[in-house]
Design a protein around this motif. Structure first.
Motif, mmCIF file in Angstrom:
data_model
loop_
_atom_site.group_PDB
_atom_site.id
_atom_site.type_symbol
_atom_site.label_atom_id
_atom_site.label_comp_id
_atom_site.label_asym_id
_atom_site.label_seq_id
_atom_site.Cartn_x
_atom_site.Cartn_y
_atom_site.Cartn_z
ATOM 1 N N ASN A 1 0.826 -1.213 0.000
ATOM 2 C CA ASN A 1 0.000 0.000 0.000
ATOM 3 C C ASN A 1 0.859 1.261 0.000
ATOM 4 N N SER B 1 -3.714 -3.490 -5.104
ATOM 5 C CA SER B 1 -5.084 -3.945 -4.869
ATOM 6 C C SER B 1 -5.146 -5.355 -4.281
ATOM 7 N N ILE B 2 -5.608 -5.432 -3.054
ATOM 8 C CA ILE B 2 -5.766 -6.755 -2.424
ATOM 9 C C ILE B 2 -6.887 -7.530 -3.127
ATOM 10 N N SER B 3 -7.926 -6.822 -3.583
ATOM 11 C CA SER B 3 -9.020 -7.541 -4.243
ATOM 12 C C SER B 3 -8.518 -8.218 -5.518
ATOM 13 N N ARG C 1 -9.006 -8.490 6.992
ATOM 14 C CA ARG C 1 -10.371 -7.996 6.737
ATOM 15 C C ARG C 1 -10.577 -7.719 5.253
ATOM 16 N N GLU C 2 -9.549 -7.202 4.635
ATOM 17 C CA GLU C 2 -9.620 -6.877 3.212
ATOM 18 C C GLU C 2 -9.731 -8.173 2.385
ATOM 19 N N LYS D 1 -13.254 -9.615 2.530
ATOM 20 C CA LYS D 1 -14.268 -8.907 1.729
ATOM 21 C C LYS D 1 -14.325 -9.413 0.294
ATOM 22 N N HIS D 2 -13.202 -9.960 -0.192
ATOM 23 C CA HIS D 2 -13.124 -10.234 -1.630
ATOM 24 C C HIS D 2 -13.082 -11.707 -1.981
ATOM 25 N N ASN E 1 -15.913 -11.157 9.202
ATOM 26 C CA ASN E 1 -16.020 -10.176 8.124
ATOM 27 C C ASN E 1 -16.666 -10.757 6.861
#
Ligand code: NAD
Length: 456
Positions: A31, A68-70, A103-104, A107-108, A136
């Motif tokens: 990041n 981008s983690i996603s 957490r990231e 989400k994906h 999450n």
């Protein structure tokens, strides 16, 4: 295998580049936009032997970088977490970065993934990662969590990664074990280390692949670092005794280390351990023990001896120079160890700061760590009490003493007559025992070292 490595620092970048070297397709995630920009241009933001060559070899082919983690989660089967786990104010490891990344990822996640903690973390962190994933919104059917502690050393990180003594994986299911076995198979079945066209084999042999449960794997990493730190402190304590009674710590090391149960490695006396791992990991392990109701006070002694070793060294500087105000001192070495530009928790930086506080004027030289040291020492440099020199002989011009604080090879092979002729007073205080006292005496120096009698 499609792999992503989240956190492109010392461990993450080396891991990403080396996984590509082993034939995997890798996305390195960070990041920090400046770091990503440099990496995309093929520039390595840290000093690490062989890393630039391997980055050049794989960048844009098997290795890409992203913020981008996603994207990383979508494209990978296995996701390694390699973000920092710094010391918190309470002495525990600060797991904030690990939690944020978890957490990231949660989400994906839309298909089965293996999440591997490679950062150094306290025991039971993989349980916390599992819990956080589920809380999450990630379905437990879509992920597994494994531990794979990293044992590389800065300064030899690439060869440590590619020719390790052992690979430890902590798993709770066969899916995780199979994936990790596949990832590391070139290091364990010999197919990597036999390829002489790559990095010369370092006399390597197949890595020992050790499978444990996740709690044991996490404990193995803290135990290894605490044990190595203990060896250093133990030998420093012996050095302090030897010095007071006319012993020689080199001879003691040889005599003790010849016992195969003990061995000679990691028994060098000096100014104590530093860096971004041992200090915080010993403290964090102490906190873990306390939390589970065990008083591991041996670790308190390890940390106390280590801290005191800096004071012992400063005492030698005072012995040699009497008063310190306005004394001109050359410092050879700022990195916490040779082979790296890392100055985090460097004993050298601590010693420079202490000497500046006592009114010394410092001229420092380090082959690669000066830029990072400049920002670490910030204000001091502005006050003109610390200057950087372009080589050791320039640093030594007209000084009252030279201090050797990092064990760079360059400092072990100095042109001694030239050094002598540069200095106002021929006083060398060696925190790394790079010379034999009789050699320095013959070259006309007053020489102090660690665990050996001073020569005048
Ligand atoms: P580092 O500070 O060099 O690198 C961490 C990287 O993570 C940084 O580049 C940072 O920008 C990035 N990062 C932080 N939060 C992020 C986020 N949310 N998303 C993406 N990137 C993020 O740290 P390091 O020295 O590589 O250490 C990493 C871990 O490995 C630590 O737990 C350390 O104890 C362990 N370890 C370090 C070494 C070593 O020699 N440095 C050896 C073994 C293990």
């Amino acid at each position: 295998m499609n792999i992503s490595v989240i956190g492109a620092g010392y461990v993450g970048l080396v891991s990403a580049v080396c996984f590509a070297e082993l034939g995997h397709t890798v996305i390195g995630v960070d990041n920090n936009p400046e770091k990503l920009l440099a990496l995309d241009e093929g520039k390595v933001p840290i000093h690490e032997n062989l890393l630039p060559e391997l980055l050049q070899r794989h960048l844009g082919h098997r290795l890409t970088f992203s913020s981008s983690i996603s994207h990383a989660v979508r494209e990978s089967d296995v996701i390694f977490i390699t973000v920092g786990t710094p010391q918190s104010a309470t002495g525990h490891a600060d797991l904030g970065y690990v939690e944020a990344v978890t957490r990231e990822i949660a989400k994906h996640i839309t298909s089965m993934k293996l999440i591997v903690e490679k950062s150094t973390v306290p025991v039971r962190t993989s349980d916390a990662i599992r819990r956080t994933m589920t809380l999450n919104g990630a379905s437990p059917r879509l992920f597994s969590v494994a531990s794979n502690p990293e044992f590389l050393r800065e300064g030899s990180a690439v060869t440590d990664f590619l020719y390790p003594d052992r690979i430890v994986i902590g798993v709770e299911d066969s899916f995780s074990e199979e994936r990790l076995r596949e990832i590391y198979s070139p290091l364990c079945d010999g197919s990597y280390y036999r390829r002489e066209d790559l990095i010369p084999g370092c006399g390597a042999s197949a890595a020992h692949f050790i499978v444990t449960n996740t709690n044991s794997a996490e404990l193995i990493k803290h135990t290894s670092n605490a044990f190595l730190a203990m060896k250093i402190s133990f030998m420093n304590a012996i050095a302090n005794i030897a010095e007071r009674v006319g012993g020689d710590v080199d001879q003691i090391r040889e005599g003790v280390g010849a016992d195969r149960r003990i061995g000679t490695s990691f028994l060098n006396a000096g100014i104590g351990y530093g860096g971004s791992c041992f200090p915080k990991d010993v403290l964090a392990f102490r906190a873990v023990a306390r939390e589970v109701g065990y008083d591991f006070d041996l670790l308190d002694a390890v940390m106390r001896i280590n801290k005191d070793q800096r004071h012992q060294f400063l005492r030698k500087v005072r012995d040699a120079l009497w008063t310190l105000r306005d004394k001109r001192i050359a410092v050879f070495g700022l990195a916490f160890k040779a082979g790296t530009d890392d100055v985090r928790e460097s004993p050298a930086i601590e010693i420079v700061e202490a000497l500046v506080n006592e009114g010394c004027l410092i001229t420092a030289y380090d082959p690669v760590a000066m830029p990072r040291a400049l920002s670490e020492l910030g204000l001091r440099v502005g006050e003109n009490t610390v200057r950087m020199a372009s080589d050791p002989y320039i640093a030594a011009e007209d000084v009252d003493a030279v201090l050797i604080l990092t064990e760079w090879n360059e400092f072990a092979s100095l042109d001694l007559p030239r050094l002598h002729s540069q200095m106002r007073l021929p006083v060398v205080i060696d925190g790394r025992n790079l010379y034999r006292p009789e050699v320095m005496e013959a070259a006309g120096f007053v020489y102090y070292s660690v665990g050996r009698a001073a020569v005048f």
